[in-house]
Design a protein around this motif. Sequence first.
Motif, PDB file in Angstrom:
ATOM      1  N   LEU A 227       0.824  -1.212   0.000  1.00  0.00           N
ATOM      2  CA  LEU A 227       0.000   0.000   0.000  1.00  0.00           C
ATOM      3  C   LEU A 227       0.859   1.264   0.000  1.00  0.00           C
ATOM      4  O   LEU A 227       0.489   2.277  -0.601  1.00  0.00           O
ATOM      5  CB  LEU A 227      -0.931   0.003   1.208  1.00  0.00           C
ATOM      6  N   GLY A 228       1.993   1.192   0.684  1.00  0.00           N
ATOM      7  CA  GLY A 228       2.902   2.334   0.743  1.00  0.00           C
ATOM      8  C   GLY A 228       3.870   2.393  -0.414  1.00  0.00           C
ATOM      9  O   GLY A 228       4.745   3.268  -0.447  1.00  0.00           O
ATOM     10  N   LYS A 229       3.733   1.457  -1.343  1.00  0.00           N
ATOM     11  CA  LYS A 229       4.565   1.414  -2.554  1.00  0.00           C
ATOM     12  C   LYS A 229       6.051   1.339  -2.228  1.00  0.00           C
ATOM     13  O   LYS A 229       6.894   1.834  -2.979  1.00  0.00           O
ATOM     14  CB  LYS A 229       4.263   2.624  -3.442  1.00  0.00           C
ATOM     15  N   GLY A 230       6.348   0.717  -1.080  1.00  0.00           N
ATOM     16  CA  GLY A 230       7.734   0.497  -0.695  1.00  0.00           C
ATOM     17  C   GLY A 230       8.458   1.710  -0.171  1.00  0.00           C
ATOM     18  O   GLY A 230       9.617   1.615   0.243  1.00  0.00           O
ATOM     19  N   LYS A 231       7.785   2.870  -0.150  1.00  0.00           N
ATOM     20  CA  LYS A 231       8.462   4.097   0.264  1.00  0.00           C
ATOM     21  C   LYS A 231       8.027   4.605   1.631  1.00  0.00           C
ATOM     22  O   LYS A 231       8.587   5.594   2.123  1.00  0.00           O
ATOM     23  CB  LYS A 231       8.249   5.187  -0.779  1.00  0.00           C
ATOM     24  N   VAL A 232       7.045   3.956   2.243  1.00  0.00           N
ATOM     25  CA  VAL A 232       6.585   4.355   3.570  1.00  0.00           C
ATOM     26  C   VAL A 232       7.285   3.482   4.612  1.00  0.00           C
ATOM     27  O   VAL A 232       7.172   2.252   4.576  1.00  0.00           O
ATOM     28  CB  VAL A 232       5.056   4.223   3.705  1.00  0.00           C
ATOM     29  N   ASP A 233       8.025   4.093   5.511  1.00  0.00           N
ATOM     30  CA  ASP A 233       8.722   3.350   6.556  1.00  0.00           C
ATOM     31  C   ASP A 233       7.746   2.933   7.652  1.00  0.00           C
ATOM     32  O   ASP A 233       6.611   3.410   7.710  1.00  0.00           O
ATOM     33  CB  ASP A 233       9.852   4.191   7.144  1.00  0.00           C
ATOM     34  N   VAL A 234       8.205   2.062   8.543  1.00  0.00           N
ATOM     35  CA  VAL A 234       7.315   1.506   9.552  1.00  0.00           C
ATOM     36  C   VAL A 234       7.979   1.467  10.917  1.00  0.00           C
ATOM     37  O   VAL A 234       9.193   1.255  11.038  1.00  0.00           O
ATOM     38  CB  VAL A 234       6.860   0.080   9.157  1.00  0.00           C
ATOM     39  N   THR A 235       7.185   1.697  11.936  1.00  0.00           N
ATOM     40  CA  THR A 235       7.616   1.441  13.304  1.00  0.00           C
ATOM     41  C   THR A 235       6.657   0.428  13.915  1.00  0.00           C
ATOM     42  O   THR A 235       5.472   0.388  13.572  1.00  0.00           O
ATOM     43  CB  THR A 235       7.665   2.729  14.143  1.00  0.00           C
ATOM     44  N   ILE A 236       7.187  -0.420  14.790  1.00  0.00           N
ATOM     45  CA  ILE A 236       6.381  -1.456  15.449  1.00  0.00           C
ATOM     46  C   ILE A 236       6.583  -1.313  16.950  1.00  0.00           C
ATOM     47  O   ILE A 236       7.720  -1.243  17.414  1.00  0.00           O
ATOM     48  CB  ILE A 236       6.787  -2.871  15.000  1.00  0.00           C
ATOM     49  N   GLY A 237       5.504  -1.288  17.685  1.00  0.00           N
ATOM     50  CA  GLY A 237       5.596  -1.134  19.129  1.00  0.00           C
ATOM     51  C   GLY A 237       5.164  -2.367  19.878  1.00  0.00           C
ATOM     52  O   GLY A 237       5.947  -3.296  20.098  1.00  0.00           O
ATOM     53  N   SER A 238       3.906  -2.421  20.238  1.00  0.00           N
ATOM     54  CA  SER A 238       3.411  -3.467  21.134  1.00  0.00           C
ATOM     55  C   SER A 238       3.565  -4.878  20.592  1.00  0.00           C
ATOM     56  O   SER A 238       3.638  -5.838  21.362  1.00  0.00           O
ATOM     57  CB  SER A 238       1.928  -3.206  21.458  1.00  0.00           C
ATOM     58  N   ALA A 239       3.606  -5.030  19.273  1.00  0.00           N
ATOM     59  CA  ALA A 239       3.719  -6.371  18.693  1.00  0.00           C
ATOM     60  C   ALA A 239       5.142  -6.915  18.713  1.00  0.00           C
ATOM     61  O   ALA A 239       5.360  -8.112  18.498  1.00  0.00           O
ATOM     62  CB  ALA A 239       3.198  -6.367  17.256  1.00  0.00           C
ATOM     63  N   LEU A 240       6.112  -6.057  18.980  1.00  0.00           N
ATOM     64  CA  LEU A 240       7.515  -6.460  18.952  1.00  0.00           C
ATOM     65  C   LEU A 240       7.892  -7.182  20.246  1.00  0.00           C
ATOM     66  O   LEU A 240       7.449  -6.800  21.331  1.00  0.00           O
ATOM     67  CB  LEU A 240       8.381  -5.215  18.766  1.00  0.00           C
ATOM     68  N   ASP A 241       8.721  -8.220  20.135  1.00  0.00           N
ATOM     69  CA  ASP A 241       9.077  -8.979  21.334  1.00  0.00           C
ATOM     70  C   ASP A 241       9.853  -8.143  22.349  1.00  0.00           C
ATOM     71  O   ASP A 241       9.836  -8.433  23.547  1.00  0.00           O
ATOM     72  CB  ASP A 241       9.846 -10.252  20.987  1.00  0.00           C
ATOM     73  N   LEU A 242      10.518  -7.084  21.904  1.00  0.00           N
ATOM     74  CA  LEU A 242      11.193  -6.180  22.839  1.00  0.00           C
ATOM     75  C   LEU A 242      10.212  -5.557  23.821  1.00  0.00           C
ATOM     76  O   LEU A 242      10.579  -5.163  24.930  1.00  0.00           O
ATOM     77  CB  LEU A 242      11.888  -5.045  22.071  1.00  0.00           C
ATOM     78  N   PHE A 243       8.955  -5.470  23.387  1.00  0.00           N
ATOM     79  CA  PHE A 243       7.919  -4.831  24.188  1.00  0.00           C
ATOM     80  C   PHE A 243       6.780  -5.791  24.511  1.00  0.00           C
ATOM     81  O   PHE A 243       5.629  -5.389  24.658  1.00  0.00           O
ATOM     82  CB  PHE A 243       7.388  -3.598  23.459  1.00  0.00           C
ATOM     83  N   GLY A 244       7.127  -7.079  24.607  1.00  0.00           N
ATOM     84  CA  GLY A 244       6.163  -8.066  25.060  1.00  0.00           C
ATOM     85  C   GLY A 244       5.322  -8.715  23.973  1.00  0.00           C
ATOM     86  O   GLY A 244       4.430  -9.512  24.268  1.00  0.00           O
ATOM     87  N   GLY A 245       5.580  -8.381  22.702  1.00  0.00           N
ATOM     88  CA  GLY A 245       4.790  -8.919  21.607  1.00  0.00           C
ATOM     89  C   GLY A 245       5.350 -10.207  21.029  1.00  0.00           C
ATOM     90  O   GLY A 245       6.318 -10.778  21.542  1.00  0.00           O
ATOM     91  N   ASN A 246       4.738 -10.652  19.929  1.00  0.00           N
ATOM     92  CA  ASN A 246       5.100 -11.941  19.329  1.00  0.00           C
ATOM     93  C   ASN A 246       6.039 -11.826  18.131  1.00  0.00           C
ATOM     94  O   ASN A 246       6.565 -12.845  17.670  1.00  0.00           O
ATOM     95  CB  ASN A 246       3.829 -12.676  18.881  1.00  0.00           C
ATOM     96  N   MET A 247       6.236 -10.621  17.610  1.00  0.00           N
ATOM     97  CA  MET A 247       7.123 -10.454  16.459  1.00  0.00           C
ATOM     98  C   MET A 247       8.558 -10.286  16.946  1.00  0.00           C
ATOM     99  O   MET A 247       8.865  -9.356  17.694  1.00  0.00           O
ATOM    100  CB  MET A 247       6.704  -9.241  15.613  1.00  0.00           C
ATOM    101  N   LYS A 248       9.427 -11.206  16.527  1.00  0.00           N
ATOM    102  CA  LYS A 248      10.810 -11.155  16.980  1.00  0.00           C
ATOM    103  C   LYS A 248      11.560 -10.019  16.296  1.00  0.00           C
ATOM    104  O   LYS A 248      11.507  -9.866  15.079  1.00  0.00           O
ATOM    105  CB  LYS A 248      11.502 -12.490  16.718  1.00  0.00           C
ATOM    106  N   PHE A 249      12.249  -9.237  17.104  1.00  0.00           N
ATOM    107  CA  PHE A 249      13.001  -8.083  16.628  1.00  0.00           C
ATOM    108  C   PHE A 249      13.949  -8.471  15.494  1.00  0.00           C
ATOM    109  O   PHE A 249      13.966  -7.829  14.432  1.00  0.00           O
ATOM    110  CB  PHE A 249      13.762  -7.487  17.811  1.00  0.00           C
ATOM    111  N   GLU A 250      14.711  -9.524  15.694  1.00  0.00           N
ATOM    112  CA  GLU A 250      15.684  -9.943  14.689  1.00  0.00           C
ATOM    113  C   GLU A 250      14.991 -10.392  13.406  1.00  0.00           C
ATOM    114  O   GLU A 250      15.473 -10.126  12.297  1.00  0.00           O
ATOM    115  CB  GLU A 250      16.571 -11.073  15.226  1.00  0.00           C
ATOM    116  N   ASP A 251      13.853 -11.055  13.533  1.00  0.00           N
ATOM    117  CA  ASP A 251      13.112 -11.496  12.352  1.00  0.00           C
ATOM    118  C   ASP A 251      12.562 -10.304  11.574  1.00  0.00           C
ATOM    119  O   ASP A 251      12.531 -10.331  10.334  1.00  0.00           O
ATOM    120  CB  ASP A 251      11.963 -12.423  12.753  1.00  0.00           C
TER     121      ASP A 251
END
Length: 258
Positions: A227-251
């Motif tokens: 949707l962002g055509k590859g040019k929109v950057d992303v930040t991840i908060g609550s879903a990241l394992d650094l912050f208790g989520g399931n998405m692994k930071f390294e992955d």
Amino acid sequence: MKFRPCIDIHNGAVKQIVGGSLKDQGDAAAENFVAKQDAAFFAQLYKEKGLEGGHVILLNPVSSAYYEKTKAQALEALHTYPGGLQVGGGINPFNAEAFLKAGASHVIVTSYVFSDGQFKKDRLKELLSAVGKEHLVLDLSCRKRESAYFIVTDRWQKYTDTKLNADTIEEFSDSCDEFLIHAVDVEGKAQGIEEELAAMLGAECRIPSTYAGGVHNFGDLQKLKELGKGKVDVTIGSALDLFGGNMKFEDVLTYIKK
């Protein structure tokens, strides 16, 4: 698409909160996660991984009893990773330079420019005079109302009369170096991205922009990339394992590099 890390600080601690729950009264917020580590820990981690353009956000207003404690955490992060992080939260022409001297690459501003529910062009000029376009990020975080997105201020509590659309994105593009846009209605809920907003950013943004809000799996990252055509950057908060989520930071880092 690049990954932009985050350090959100509330009541002197690194946290992930439900965006729409933040209240000035009583310094209250619905918390998803409270880190045991301080802000400098996360800044050092991002530095070691070579992640640039992340944002440090002070979630307490200057009037809060916790503001100085929150500010101290932010300054420690900036000192730890000079030039690698942006900072936002209560920024104005009078304190912006101090944050830049402390190590911020950019200052992130919403409420000073969109004051009393209105866009104040003179205030934007003041900021540009104080820090220069190359050091300014406009936070155009928004919420949907009556089928349109409206920019919100004061820790996302107040609607402005300014819509986020093709016209306003174009208007503001000449007055800052980047945009930061939180989809506030899905922020901190890890239930999926705001697809309509992501598509708008992909279609209309001609300067660097970062989307935040709702990412909870790699499918969301793929949607945002498309949707962002590859040019929109992303930040991840609550879903990241650094912050208790399931998405692994390294992955996440590996996925983004691919």
